[in-house]
Motif scaffolding. Structure first.
Motif, short mmCIF file in Angstrom:
data_model
loop_
_atom_site.label_atom_id
_atom_site.label_comp_id
_atom_site.label_asym_id
_atom_site.label_seq_id
_atom_site.Cartn_x
_atom_site.Cartn_y
_atom_site.Cartn_z
N VAL A 15 0.87 -1.17 0.00
CA VAL A 15 0.00 0.00 0.00
C VAL A 15 0.91 1.23 0.00
O VAL A 15 1.80 1.35 0.84
CB VAL A 15 -0.95 0.04 1.21
N ILE A 16 0.70 2.09 -0.98
CA ILE A 16 1.42 3.37 -1.03
C ILE A 16 0.48 4.42 -0.46
O ILE A 16 -0.59 4.67 -1.02
CB ILE A 16 1.83 3.70 -2.48
N HIS A 17 0.84 4.99 0.68
CA HIS A 17 -0.02 5.96 1.36
C HIS A 17 0.34 7.35 0.86
O HIS A 17 1.42 7.86 1.17
CB HIS A 17 0.16 5.88 2.87
N ALA A 18 -0.57 7.95 0.09
CA ALA A 18 -0.34 9.28 -0.47
C ALA A 18 -1.21 10.27 0.27
O ALA A 18 -2.36 9.97 0.60
CB ALA A 18 -0.69 9.27 -1.95
N VAL A 19 -0.67 11.44 0.53
CA VAL A 19 -1.46 12.49 1.19
C VAL A 19 -1.70 13.62 0.20
O VAL A 19 -0.79 14.36 -0.17
CB VAL A 19 -0.76 13.01 2.46
N GLY A 20 -2.95 13.72 -0.25
CA GLY A 20 -3.35 14.82 -1.13
C GLY A 20 -3.71 16.03 -0.29
O GLY A 20 -3.86 15.94 0.94
N PRO A 21 -3.84 17.20 -0.92
CA PRO A 21 -4.18 18.43 -0.18
C PRO A 21 -5.66 18.50 0.20
O PRO A 21 -6.51 17.94 -0.49
CB PRO A 21 -3.86 19.53 -1.20
N ILE A 22 -5.93 19.21 1.27
CA ILE A 22 -7.31 19.60 1.60
C ILE A 22 -7.63 20.81 0.71
O ILE A 22 -6.82 21.76 0.64
CB ILE A 22 -7.43 19.99 3.09
N TYR A 23 -8.75 20.75 -0.01
CA TYR A 23 -9.10 21.84 -0.93
C TYR A 23 -9.66 23.03 -0.15
O TYR A 23 -10.59 22.89 0.64
CB TYR A 23 -10.14 21.33 -1.93
N SER A 62 5.50 -3.22 -11.53
CA SER A 62 4.96 -3.06 -12.88
C SER A 62 3.58 -2.42 -12.88
O SER A 62 3.19 -1.78 -13.86
CB SER A 62 4.85 -4.42 -13.58
N SER A 63 2.82 -2.63 -11.80
CA SER A 63 1.42 -2.17 -11.83
C SER A 63 1.03 -1.51 -10.51
O SER A 63 1.39 -1.97 -9.43
CB SER A 63 0.49 -3.36 -12.11
N VAL A 64 0.27 -0.44 -10.64
CA VAL A 64 -0.21 0.29 -9.45
C VAL A 64 -1.60 0.86 -9.74
O VAL A 64 -1.89 1.27 -10.86
CB VAL A 64 0.81 1.38 -9.03
N ALA A 65 -2.45 0.82 -8.72
CA ALA A 65 -3.81 1.36 -8.85
C ALA A 65 -3.99 2.54 -7.91
O ALA A 65 -3.56 2.50 -6.75
CB ALA A 65 -4.84 0.27 -8.53
N PHE A 66 -4.62 3.59 -8.43
CA PHE A 66 -4.88 4.82 -7.65
C PHE A 66 -6.38 5.02 -7.47
O PHE A 66 -7.16 4.84 -8.42
CB PHE A 66 -4.43 6.05 -8.43
N PRO A 67 -6.78 5.54 -6.31
CA PRO A 67 -8.12 6.13 -6.21
C PRO A 67 -8.00 7.60 -6.62
O PRO A 67 -6.90 8.09 -6.88
CB PRO A 67 -8.42 6.03 -4.71
N SER A 68 -9.10 8.29 -6.68
CA SER A 68 -9.09 9.71 -7.01
C SER A 68 -8.76 10.50 -5.73
O SER A 68 -9.62 10.82 -4.93
CB SER A 68 -10.48 10.10 -7.55
N LEU A 69 -7.46 10.79 -5.55
CA LEU A 69 -6.98 11.43 -4.32
C LEU A 69 -7.66 12.79 -4.08
O LEU A 69 -7.89 13.56 -5.03
CB LEU A 69 -5.46 11.65 -4.40
N SER A 70 -7.95 13.05 -2.82
CA SER A 70 -8.45 14.36 -2.34
C SER A 70 -9.89 14.71 -2.73
O SER A 70 -10.39 15.74 -2.30
CB SER A 70 -7.54 15.53 -2.81
N THR A 71 -10.57 13.87 -3.52
CA THR A 71 -11.90 14.26 -4.02
C THR A 71 -13.06 13.77 -3.15
O THR A 71 -14.21 13.89 -3.55
CB THR A 71 -12.12 13.78 -5.47
N GLY A 72 -12.75 13.23 -1.96
CA GLY A 72 -13.80 12.83 -1.03
C GLY A 72 -13.80 13.80 0.15
O GLY A 72 -14.18 14.97 0.02
N ALA A 73 -13.34 13.32 1.30
CA ALA A 73 -13.32 14.13 2.52
C ALA A 73 -12.54 15.43 2.34
O ALA A 73 -12.86 16.43 2.98
CB ALA A 73 -12.73 13.32 3.67
N TYR A 74 -11.53 15.42 1.47
CA TYR A 74 -10.68 16.61 1.31
C TYR A 74 -11.26 17.64 0.33
O TYR A 74 -10.68 18.71 0.12
CB TYR A 74 -9.26 16.21 0.93
N GLY A 75 -12.40 17.30 -0.28
CA GLY A 75 -13.20 18.32 -0.97
C GLY A 75 -12.71 18.85 -2.30
O GLY A 75 -13.22 19.88 -2.78
N TYR A 76 -11.76 18.21 -2.93
CA TYR A 76 -11.25 18.69 -4.23
C TYR A 76 -12.31 18.43 -5.30
O TYR A 76 -12.74 17.30 -5.46
CB TYR A 76 -9.97 17.95 -4.60
N PRO A 77 -12.75 19.45 -6.04
CA PRO A 77 -13.77 19.20 -7.08
C PRO A 77 -13.23 18.21 -8.13
O PRO A 77 -12.10 18.37 -8.61
CB PRO A 77 -14.00 20.58 -7.70
N LEU A 78 -14.05 17.23 -8.47
CA LEU A 78 -13.64 16.18 -9.41
C LEU A 78 -13.14 16.75 -10.73
O LEU A 78 -12.14 16.30 -11.27
CB LEU A 78 -14.85 15.29 -9.72
#
Ligand code: AR6
Length: 181
Positions: free
Chosen positions: A81-89, A117-133
Motif C-alpha cells: 500500500v502506497i499511502h499518499a497524502v493529497g491536499p485539503i481543498y 509493474s502495476s499500481v492502482a490509484f483512487p481519485s486522491l483528495s476528491t472525497g473528505a478533502y473536498g477537491y472538485p472532481l
C-alpha cells in the motif's frame, strides 16, 4: 468497460470499482499526514487489509501533504500500500494543484523504486478533502501520463473510480487529453 490509453508502450486505464479489490502489485491509499486510519478509501483499505497496515504506518508516523510512503498490504491482494497524502481543498489558489500533482508523482516514484509493474490509484483528495472532481481529474491524469512517458516502470497505472460520476469526469478528461497529445 475500462478506458485505456497507451503511451510509449505503457498503459493508463480507467475503471469503475473498488480500490481494495485490485490485484495490481500496489494500491494507493488516500491517507492523512498522521497516517491514522480514517474514512473513505483509507477506512476501506484498513478494514479489509487488517491491522498490520496501521501498525506499519504508525512506525513511519508522518507523511507531509504531497508525499507518499509505503507499507505492506496485509490481507489485500496487492503486495504494497502506497499511502499518499493529497491536499485539503480550500479555494483552489492555495497551492492545491501542485500538491495534488506531487502526491501522484511521489506515489509513482515509490512504485518505481520498488520495481513494480502495476499500481492502482483512487481519485486522491476528491472525497473528505473536498477537491472538485472536474479540477482534480486533469491534474491526476496529466501527472500520470507525464510520468509514464518518462519511466519504464510502472508499466500499468489504473485509476479506480468509485461511482459513475467520478468515472465520467475522468473518462471525459482522458479522452480530451488524449486528443490534445
Ligand atoms: N475504492 C475507490 N475509490 C473510493 C472508495 C473505494 N473503496 N471509497 C471511496 N472512494 P476519500 P480524500 C473515492 O475521502 O478526499 C480519510 O479519512 C471517493 O468517492 O477516501 O483524499 C483519510 O484518512 C473519492 O472520490 O479521500 C484522510 O483523512 C475518493 O475515493 C481523508 O479521508 C477519495 O475520497 C482523505 O480524503
Amino acid at each position: 468497460m475500462p478506458l485505456r490509453v497507451k503511451i510509449d508502450g505503457k498503459t493508463l486505464e480507467l475503471v469503475s470499482g473498488d480500490i481494495t479489490e485490485q490485484e495490481t502489485e500496489a494500491i494507493v491509499n488516500a491517507a492523512n499526514e498522521r497516517l491514522i486510519p480514517g474514512g473513505g478509501v483509507d477506512g476501506a483499505i484498513h478494514r479489509k487489509g487488517g491491522p498490520s497496515i496501521a501498525e506499519e504506518a504508525h512506525k513511519i508516523g508522518h507523511c507531509p501533504t504531497g508525499s507518499a510512503v509505503v507499507t505492506g498490504a496485509g490481507r489485500l491482494k496487492a503486495r504494497y500500500v502506497i499511502h499518499a497524502v493529497g491536499p485539503i481543498y480550500r479555494d483552489g489558489k492555495s497551492g492545491e494543484a501542485e500538491l495534488l500533482a506531487s502526491a501522484y508523482r511521489e506515489s509513482l516514484k515509490r512504485a518505481t523504486e520498488l520495481g513494480l509493474s502495476s499500481v492502482a490509484f483512487p481519485s486522491l483528495s476528491t472525497g473528505a478533502y473536498g477537491y472538485p472532481l472536474e479540477e482534480a481529474a486533469p491534474i491526476a491524469l496529466t501527472t500520470i501520463l507525464d510520468y509514464l512517458k518518462e519511466h519504464e516502470k510502472p508499466s500499468l497505472v489504473r485509476m479506480v473510480l468509485w461511482g459513475e460520476k467520478a468515472y465520467q469526469a475522468y473518462a471525459e478528461t482522458l479522452k480530451r487529453l488524449a486528443k490534445e497529445r
